[in-house]
Every structure is written in C-alpha cells, then in structure tokens.
Scaffold this motif. Structure first.
Motif, PDB file in Angstrom:
ATOM      1  N   ASN A  80       0.829  -1.207  -0.009  1.00 18.13           N
ATOM      2  CA  ASN A  80       0.118   0.081  -0.086  1.00 18.13           C
ATOM      3  C   ASN A  80       0.890   1.193   0.019  1.00 18.13           C
ATOM      4  O   ASN A  80       0.529   2.176  -0.847  1.00 18.13           O
ATOM      5  CB  ASN A  80      -1.023  -0.164   1.008  1.00 18.13           C
ATOM      6  CG  ASN A  80      -2.011  -0.941   1.108  1.00 18.13           C
ATOM      7  OD1 ASN A  80      -2.512  -1.562  -0.108  1.00 18.13           O
ATOM      8  ND2 ASN A  80      -2.470  -1.359   2.148  1.00 18.13           N
ATOM      9  N   ASN A  82       3.851   1.392  -1.144  1.00 13.35           N
ATOM     10  CA  ASN A  82       4.714   1.442  -2.395  1.00 13.35           C
ATOM     11  C   ASN A  82       3.787   2.093  -3.444  1.00 13.35           C
ATOM     12  O   ASN A  82       3.844   2.752  -4.375  1.00 13.35           O
ATOM     13  CB  ASN A  82       4.994   0.029  -2.780  1.00 13.35           C
ATOM     14  CG  ASN A  82       6.112  -0.449  -2.181  1.00 13.35           C
ATOM     15  OD1 ASN A  82       7.014   0.300  -1.411  1.00 13.35           O
ATOM     16  ND2 ASN A  82       6.445  -1.698  -2.150  1.00 13.35           N
ATOM     17  N   LYS A  83       2.316   1.531  -3.535  1.00 13.91           N
ATOM     18  CA  LYS A  83       1.484   2.188  -4.381  1.00 13.91           C
ATOM     19  C   LYS A  83       0.950   3.824  -4.027  1.00 13.91           C
ATOM     20  O   LYS A  83       0.857   4.516  -5.155  1.00 13.91           O
ATOM     21  CB  LYS A  83       0.005   1.402  -4.564  1.00 13.91           C
ATOM     22  CG  LYS A  83       0.041  -0.038  -4.693  1.00 13.91           C
ATOM     23  CD  LYS A  83      -1.244  -0.703  -4.570  1.00 13.91           C
ATOM     24  CE  LYS A  83      -1.127  -1.992  -4.929  1.00 13.91           C
ATOM     25  NZ  LYS A  83      -2.150  -3.075  -4.760  1.00 13.91           N
ATOM     26  N   SER A  86       4.100   5.506  -5.671  1.00 14.52           N
ATOM     27  CA  SER A  86       4.769   5.249  -6.890  1.00 14.52           C
ATOM     28  C   SER A  86       3.402   5.631  -7.664  1.00 14.52           C
ATOM     29  O   SER A  86       3.734   5.907  -8.902  1.00 14.52           O
ATOM     30  CB  SER A  86       5.019   4.176  -7.362  1.00 14.52           C
ATOM     31  OG  SER A  86       3.877   3.195  -6.819  1.00 14.52           O
ATOM     32  N   ASN A  87       2.246   5.937  -7.444  1.00  9.46           N
ATOM     33  CA  ASN A  87       1.150   6.044  -8.243  1.00  9.46           C
ATOM     34  C   ASN A  87       0.521   7.555  -7.709  1.00  9.46           C
ATOM     35  O   ASN A  87      -0.498   7.500  -7.138  1.00  9.46           O
ATOM     36  CB  ASN A  87      -0.017   5.178  -8.549  1.00  9.46           C
ATOM     37  CG  ASN A  87       0.633   3.941  -9.083  1.00  9.46           C
ATOM     38  OD1 ASN A  87       1.350   4.115 -10.046  1.00  9.46           O
ATOM     39  ND2 ASN A  87       0.184   2.829  -8.746  1.00  9.46           N
ATOM     40  N   PRO A  88       1.125   8.924  -7.755  1.00 18.31           N
ATOM     41  CA  PRO A  88       0.664   9.911  -7.628  1.00 18.31           C
ATOM     42  C   PRO A  88      -0.868  10.249  -8.321  1.00 18.31           C
ATOM     43  O   PRO A  88      -0.890  10.058  -9.431  1.00 18.31           O
ATOM     44  CB  PRO A  88       1.633  11.075  -7.580  1.00 18.31           C
ATOM     45  CG  PRO A  88       2.325  10.498  -8.615  1.00 18.31           C
ATOM     46  CD  PRO A  88       2.391   9.078  -8.762  1.00 18.31           C
ATOM     47  N   ASN A  89      -1.817  10.598  -7.621  1.00 22.80           N
ATOM     48  CA  ASN A  89      -3.026  10.850  -8.207  1.00 22.80           C
ATOM     49  C   ASN A  89      -3.346  12.554  -8.362  1.00 22.80           C
ATOM     50  O   ASN A  89      -2.930  13.348  -7.329  1.00 22.80           O
ATOM     51  CB  ASN A  89      -4.267  10.173  -7.613  1.00 22.80           C
ATOM     52  CG  ASN A  89      -4.115   8.735  -7.685  1.00 22.80           C
ATOM     53  OD1 ASN A  89      -3.489   8.442  -8.759  1.00 22.80           O
ATOM     54  ND2 ASN A  89      -4.638   8.154  -6.817  1.00 22.80           N
TER      55      ASN A  89
END
Length: 89
Positions: A80, A82-83, A86-89
């Motif tokens: 969680n 790492n996500k 690594s995935n900025p919204n």
C-alpha cells in the motif's frame, strides 16, 4: 539465587525473545528436515535403499505451503505504501 543474579539481569530480558524465536525456528527447520525431507534417511532400512529417484516426493517437499502461498504475490514488504508513492493522483 546468588548465582543467577550474576547472569540473569533485567537488562537481558528484551534479548530473550529474539533468541528464543531463533532457537524455535532452527528447531522447527531441523525437525522438518528430519521428518519430511526425502533425502534424509534416519533408519537403517531407509539408508540401505540407496539413491532413490523420487521426484514427486522431492517436489512436494520443495513446494511447501508458505512457498505456495507466496507464489503469485509481488515481492513487496508494504504494497500500500509502495502504491501510494509510486502512483501519485
């Protein structure tokens, strides 16, 4: 109690838990190898059998439940976090 106070002090109590855990893991692995490893033969009758081609038994030993559980998972400790980074919204 005179001899124990020299060796057992309150400062070592936090060290007892990791040492006990490591001794427990080593004992578990030793028992697992002696009892279920197809290449370990303890009794004289099994040692007399020589080299066996028991690939199915070896595969069953190598693919234990923990390895089967982790087979399809990604090698991440905290997925969680790492996500999140690594995935900025």
């Amino acid at each position: 109690m005179g001899g124990y106070s020299r060796w057992i002090k309150p400062e070592i109590y936090p060290l007892l838990a990791p040492v006990a855990a490591v001794v427990g893991l080593c004992t578990m692995q030793l028992v697992r190898n002696i009892c279920t490893n197809p290449e370990v033969r303890v009794t004289k009758e099994h040692r007399a059998a020589g080299v066996l081609d028991n690939f199915e038994e070896g595969e069953y030993y190598a693919q234990h439940r923990l390895r089967q559980f982790l087979r399809g998972k990604r090698p991440e400790v905290m997925p969680n976090i790492n996500k999140f980074f690594s995935n900025p919204n």
